[in-house]
Design an enzyme around this catalytic site. Structure first.
Site, short mmCIF file in Angstrom:
data_model
loop_
_atom_site.label_atom_id
_atom_site.label_comp_id
_atom_site.label_asym_id
_atom_site.label_seq_id
_atom_site.Cartn_x
_atom_site.Cartn_y
_atom_site.Cartn_z
N HIS A 94 -17.11 34.64 28.80
CA HIS A 94 -17.01 35.15 27.43
C HIS A 94 -18.25 35.98 27.11
O HIS A 94 -19.21 36.02 27.87
CB HIS A 94 -17.02 33.99 26.43
CG HIS A 94 -15.99 32.94 26.62
ND1 HIS A 94 -14.82 32.92 25.91
CD2 HIS A 94 -15.96 31.85 27.42
CE1 HIS A 94 -14.11 31.86 26.25
NE2 HIS A 94 -14.78 31.18 27.17
N GLU A 106 -20.66 31.55 28.11
CA GLU A 106 -20.87 32.65 27.18
C GLU A 106 -22.08 33.47 27.63
O GLU A 106 -23.13 32.91 27.92
CB GLU A 106 -21.14 32.14 25.76
CG GLU A 106 -19.98 31.45 25.10
CD GLU A 106 -19.03 32.39 24.37
OE1 GLU A 106 -19.26 33.62 24.40
OE2 GLU A 106 -18.07 31.88 23.78
N HIS A 144 -12.19 35.88 29.11
CA HIS A 144 -11.43 35.35 27.97
C HIS A 144 -10.21 36.24 27.70
O HIS A 144 -9.14 35.75 27.35
CB HIS A 144 -12.35 35.29 26.75
CG HIS A 144 -11.88 34.39 25.66
ND1 HIS A 144 -12.54 34.29 24.47
CD2 HIS A 144 -10.82 33.55 25.56
CE1 HIS A 144 -11.92 33.44 23.69
NE2 HIS A 144 -10.87 32.96 24.32
N ASP A 178 -13.16 39.88 25.40
CA ASP A 178 -14.39 39.62 26.16
C ASP A 178 -14.11 39.10 27.56
O ASP A 178 -13.06 38.52 27.79
CB ASP A 178 -15.31 38.66 25.38
CG ASP A 178 -14.66 37.35 24.97
OD1 ASP A 178 -13.51 37.35 24.51
OD2 ASP A 178 -15.33 36.30 25.10
#
Length: 181
Positions: free
Chosen positions: A35, A117, A156, A166
């Site tokens: 992400h 992330e 994602h 993303d």
């Protein structure tokens, strides 16, 4: 990097986020989802991503945060622009990163995935330090969870098409896959 039997990485920053729960019984961790996030969008090295994952973000701190009121999200790990990795949720637990999602016909990717992330946006190139940290982390994850192979590492955008974009066009998949070979 080493991952213990509880899914905790040694020698990195650990933050005890409460936005997670137990994985379903007999769940095989078999997917790695990449992400991006920045708060406010496009601004880096702020405290707000940490605040969001820790459940204490001040939604009055920026006008764009109004939509974050009451939101409970997390990721297993967050990689800053400098390459620093923070773990919020042990890999053996279910982080709340994917939302409505599907991979290879299997719904609810949070149940069987690990979410990483990257501090970034869809349109700003990620740093070499981030690629290095992500590759080292992915290699450790693949060693600990052998059902996660290169073909089970996705963005994602791949598990929530039309809803998420993303890690975006700025993520260099070829560079990343070359680093984890």
């Amino acid at each position: 990097m080493k991952i213990d039997s509880l899914g905790v990485i040694n020698n990195i920053n650990q933050r005890a986020c409460s936005h997670f729960d137990e994985r379903p019984a007999q769940c095989d961790i078999s997917l790695l989802v990449i992400h991006n996030i920045s708060l406010p969008a496009g601004q880096f090295n702020t405290p707000y991503v940490d605040d969001l994952f820790m459940g204490c973000i001040d939604c009055n701190a920026h006008p764009s945060f109004i939509d974050l009121e009451g939101l409970k999200v997390s990721a297993h790990c967050f990689i800053k622009r400098c390459g620093e990795v923070t773990q919020y949720v042990p890999f053996e637990k279910r982080a709340w990163h994917a939302g409505r999602s599907c991979f290879a016909g299997q719904q609810n990717c949070n149940d069987f995935s690990i979410g990483i992330e990257l501090e970034g946006t869809d349109t700003i190139n990620y740093t070499d330090a981030q690629y290095q940290s992500l590759a080292a982390l992915a290699q450790a994850i693949m060693q600990r969870y052998p059902k996660i192979t290169a073909s089970n590492i996705v963005g994602h955008c791949d598990i929530a098409p039309g809803r998420k974009t993303d890690p975006g066009a700025s993520f260099n998949w070829r560079k990343f896959f070359n680093l984890i070979k």
